[in-house]
Design a protein around this motif. Structure first.
Motif, mmCIF file in Angstrom:
data_model
loop_
_atom_site.group_PDB
_atom_site.id
_atom_site.type_symbol
_atom_site.label_atom_id
_atom_site.label_comp_id
_atom_site.label_asym_id
_atom_site.label_seq_id
_atom_site.Cartn_x
_atom_site.Cartn_y
_atom_site.Cartn_z
ATOM 1 N N PRO A 223 0.806 -1.219 0.000
ATOM 2 C CA PRO A 223 0.000 0.000 0.000
ATOM 3 C C PRO A 223 0.839 1.268 0.000
ATOM 4 O O PRO A 223 2.032 1.250 0.295
ATOM 5 C CB PRO A 223 -0.764 -0.115 1.321
ATOM 6 N N GLY A 224 0.192 2.377 -0.364
ATOM 7 C CA GLY A 224 0.734 3.703 -0.111
ATOM 8 C C GLY A 224 1.810 4.200 -1.030
ATOM 9 O O GLY A 224 2.554 5.112 -0.673
ATOM 10 N N ASN A 225 1.945 3.656 -2.236
ATOM 11 C CA ASN A 225 3.057 4.030 -3.111
ATOM 12 C C ASN A 225 2.741 5.282 -3.925
ATOM 13 O O ASN A 225 2.792 5.284 -5.156
ATOM 14 C CB ASN A 225 3.408 2.877 -4.049
ATOM 15 N N SER A 226 2.434 6.384 -3.262
ATOM 16 C CA SER A 226 2.097 7.607 -3.988
ATOM 17 C C SER A 226 3.287 8.177 -4.745
ATOM 18 O O SER A 226 3.129 8.782 -5.803
ATOM 19 C CB SER A 226 1.528 8.655 -3.027
ATOM 20 N N ALA A 227 4.512 8.004 -4.224
ATOM 21 C CA ALA A 227 5.710 8.460 -4.937
ATOM 22 C C ALA A 227 6.222 7.397 -5.891
ATOM 23 O O ALA A 227 6.672 7.708 -7.001
ATOM 24 C CB ALA A 227 6.806 8.830 -3.938
ATOM 25 N N GLY A 228 6.170 6.141 -5.483
ATOM 26 C CA GLY A 228 6.683 5.071 -6.318
ATOM 27 C C GLY A 228 6.944 3.820 -5.511
ATOM 28 O O GLY A 228 6.657 3.746 -4.309
ATOM 29 N N THR A 229 7.517 2.825 -6.182
ATOM 30 C CA THR A 229 7.795 1.523 -5.591
ATOM 31 C C THR A 229 9.224 1.130 -5.913
ATOM 32 O O THR A 229 9.682 1.300 -7.049
ATOM 33 C CB THR A 229 6.828 0.454 -6.139
ATOM 34 N N VAL A 230 9.939 0.613 -4.930
ATOM 35 C CA VAL A 230 11.308 0.121 -5.117
ATOM 36 C C VAL A 230 11.348 -1.339 -4.708
ATOM 37 O O VAL A 230 10.953 -1.694 -3.591
ATOM 38 C CB VAL A 230 12.323 0.929 -4.296
ATOM 39 N N LEU A 231 11.849 -2.184 -5.609
ATOM 40 C CA LEU A 231 11.936 -3.618 -5.359
ATOM 41 C C LEU A 231 13.399 -4.043 -5.359
ATOM 42 O O LEU A 231 14.102 -3.894 -6.373
ATOM 43 C CB LEU A 231 11.175 -4.405 -6.429
ATOM 44 N N PHE A 232 13.875 -4.550 -4.222
ATOM 45 C CA PHE A 232 15.187 -5.188 -4.143
ATOM 46 C C PHE A 232 14.943 -6.683 -4.292
ATOM 47 O O PHE A 232 14.287 -7.294 -3.443
ATOM 48 C CB PHE A 232 15.863 -4.874 -2.814
ATOM 49 N N GLU A 233 15.493 -7.286 -5.372
ATOM 50 C CA GLU A 233 15.116 -8.651 -5.718
ATOM 51 C C GLU A 233 16.342 -9.544 -5.904
ATOM 52 O O GLU A 233 17.392 -9.095 -6.375
ATOM 53 C CB GLU A 233 14.293 -8.654 -7.006
#
Length: 688
Positions: free
Chosen positions: A152-162
């Motif tokens: 939830p809450g990704n108004s600025a964006g999303t970062v995925l460390f994979e």
């Protein structure tokens, strides 16, 4: 400015002279600059300076590759190399990442699908403080509210460390790197994976240390740190489509902070997770995935472990902790030849407690013997679905749309006057969604896109619990934010050119502003949370031009502006215009790269207002710094790189910085000055 600018051509010429004396045959193929909106082949860079978008609003980068300038060990310092990112600086490590001027829980960060939350009420340990990028195989950034799949809450964006979980051929794979540099810096990273036909085991460890660095004036900055991490995983892969993995991890360390009266004496984290994936079950069911996890943070801050306290001063320590438990399940369905749906749910719950101790010497600060006092609990269950529909001739256009509903519950467990007595818990149902249209042009090699996203964000711990409101001693009634944002842009690929551009316009209802130094009738200032109306807009542009198969020019610009419509002032904590420009040579054996980073002055500010990571300190000056690096790859599994950052030993500070504190033995500054000239050397060996 003239003297600094002269350094760039000098660096180019010296590098060229160096390369002409190298007796080595080039093994490089022609520079590949062919990309599409769906897939990209990166330019063969030895040292990463500014990764560009590989698909609409998406940046993918390799965290194992050396960086210019050299970052600290933590996640925030790696993210700042991506256009659009900034960092609220506190010293040598553990800064707060900022994307397009938005910080805190507006930026959703996931590590292998897991959520991790810090414990410090003063943001000494943001989530990225517990992320060691070298442990991961890929970092993916999705800018804006343009996905609903990862929390939830990704108004600025999303970062995925994979991490890469694909089934490997039997045998041993390993990756080892060692780096040393100025100010006592040394990093060690090692990972190994042993695979059988149906099983694998892997282990990894990192350690990073730095003494206090010195700014361009030679003044020492209270910024030393030592951090380490370890991880192990055991997996079952009976075929190419099945994965079952159990993983465990631990990390700890300490860090000095130049912006406050306490340091981080402990950053202990323990983690356990279980993950399952099954692909290609049928023509319709493309993938089924599920995971559960538990993260525990045990953080200690004090004023005596990492610094020398003043004689006769009272010693104190605080020991917050947080337990985060969660899970996720999703299914990917091929509803037709041109239609794909990802749907599922995720959930998390976290509990925060704290305890403290005081004494005249370290032996009497007995916080360890005190009971833990709970102050907050949060729970969230999210339901999501994201649909991709290909259309048009040759499927050269797409509509991607998603919907998400989150059911939040928060409990205020404080027993002090901060709890008003009537409101001890709250429940909110919040909705988010987006729609994006992508079009691959047929006349020119270009993809255009436009998307609209809406996010309702629940206030986080630092906004609800650790702050007051404008009208009471508790901010527990703070309203959720509602962000509506338009994103547009394009990607162009043709011959030697690679150009990407993106722009956004956002309106935020009930934006949660943190305002410090509010008197409210007391002799000392306090910090409050209040809802306002806000508007932000800006964008990023990046370009790369291949002069030939070995030489490349590249650059990027990013800017963001914001208005506080309630107070009729600029929106606080907006980073200034920033540009990066470089010239790179890389023939797959030898490489040379120069980079100029220039940041404009920021005159738009709102004193003592901002977010949970920091507040505006006033106007800031612009600056330009130059860096250079060389690389040697004598064999395909060995890479040696060396660089000099801030060649001119420039004295400068970032606009997004905390205020320098009064520390014995250190000069106080308005902002935290950045490191002066920094020399580093890194060797990386990979066995496949």
């Amino acid at each position: 400015m003239t003297n600094r600018l002269k350094l760039t051509p000098v660096a180019f010429i010296l590098g060229a002279l160096f390369l002409t004396n190298v007796q080595a045959n080039s093994l490089a193929d022609s520079l590949n600059t062919v990309r599409t909106a769906e897939q990209s082949t990166p330019l063969p860079e030895v040292v990463v300076t500014a990764p560009q978008m590989s698909a609409p609003l998406t940046v993918v980068t390799d965290p194992k590759a050396p960086r210019q300038p050299v970052p600290a060990h933590d996640g925030a310092d790696y993210l700042k190399t991506i256009p659009g990112f900034s960092v609220v600086r506190k010293g040598g490590t553990d800064g707060d990442p900022v994307l397009r001027g938005m910080a805190g829980s507006r930026l959703n960060i996931a590590t292998d699908g897991q959520q991790i939350l810090g414990g410090c009420g003063g943001r000494m340990d943001p989530p990225t403080a517990y992320i060691f990028p070298a442990e991961y195989d890929k970092i993916t950034v999705i800018k804006g509210p343009q996905t609903v799949l990862y929390g939830p809450g990704n108004s600025a964006g999303t970062v995925l460390f994979e991490r890469d979980t694909r089934r490997a051929q039997p045998g041993i794979k390993s990756n080892t790197s060692i780096m040393t540099g100025s100010f006592g810096r040394h990093d060690e990273v090692a990972s190994v994976r042993y695979s059988l036909s149906d099983f694998y085991a892997e282990a990894g460890a990192t350690r990073s240390h730095s003494d206090d660095y010195r700014d361009g004036n030679g003044n020492s900055v209270h910024s030393s740190y030592t951090r380490w991490s370890s991880r192990a995983a055991f997996g079952w892969t009976p075929d190419d489509n099945t994965l079952l993995e159990l993983s465990v991890a631990k990390s700890d360390g300490q860090a000095a902070y130049a912006d406050r009266g306490m340091d981080g004496a402990r950053f202990a984290r323990s983690n356990i997770g279980l993950k399952f994936q099954k692909r290609n079950l049928s023509p319709m069911v493309k993938k089924v995935e599920a995971q559960i996890y538990r993260n525990y943070i045990d953080h200690v801050m004090d004023n005596y472990s990492v610094r020398s306290p003043l004689p006769g001063s009272m010693l104190k320590a605080m020991n917050p902790d947080r337990t985060t438990e969660g899970g996720r399940a999703a299914i990917t369905l091929n509803l037709g030849d041109t239609t794909q749906l990802v749907t599922g749910f995720d959930m998390q719950r976290n509990a925060h407690t704290t305890r403290m101790g005081m004494g005249s010497n370290p032996n009497t600060v007995s916080y360890k013997n005190g009971p833990r006092v709970p102050d907050a609990r949060f729970e969230d269950i999210g339901l999501f679905g994201e649909l991709t529909q290909h259309m048009g001739k040759n499927e050269n256009s797409r509509i991607i749309t998603g919907l998400r509903t989150d059911f939040w519950r928060a409990v205020d467990e404080r027993k002090s006057s901060a709890n008003t007595g009537n409101v001890t818990h709250r429940n909110d149902m919040l909705r988010s969604g987006f729609t994006r249209y992508e079009q691959d042009l047929t006349t020119i090699p270009m993809t255009l896109y436009a998307g609209v996203g809406i996010v309702e964000r629940f206030p986080d711990y630092w906004e609800l619990i650790s702050k007051q409101s404008a009208n009471s001693t508790s901010a527990f009634g703070t309203k959720p934010e509602k962000t509506m944002q338009l994103d547009i842009g394009g990607l162009y690929q043709s011959g030697p050119w690679n150009v990407t551009a993106s722009a956004f316009y956002s309106q935020v209802k009930d934006f949660i502003l943190i305002q410090s130094n509010v008197n409210k009738g007391s002799a000392t200032g306090i910090s409050i949370a209040r809802n306002i109306a806000a508007t932000t807009w800006g964008g990023e542009i990046g370009a790369a031009y291949a002069l030939n198969k070995d030489w490349k020019l590249d650059g990027s610009l990013n800017t963001v502006r914001g208005n506080n419509r309630t107070d009729n002032t600029p929106l606080a904590q907006m980073p200034p215009l920033e540009g990066k420009f470089g010239l790179t040579f890389d023939n797959q054996i030898w490489s040379l790269a120069t980079m100029m980073r220039t940041v404009a002055a920021q005159k738009r500010f709102d004193l003592n207002k901002g977010n949970i990571a920091g507040q505006d300190l006033g106007a800031s000056a612009g600056f330009t710094v130059f860096s250079v690096n060389v690389g040697w790859k004598p064999r395909k599994d060995l890479l040696i790189t060396a660089g000099i950052d801030n060649i001119a030993n420039k004295v400068y500070a970032e606009h997004l910085s905390r205020r320098g504190a009064v520390l014995p033995g250190y000069d106080q500054t308005a902002r935290i000055n950045e490191p002066g000239r920094t020399i580093w050397l890194k060797a990386q060996f990979e066995l496949k």
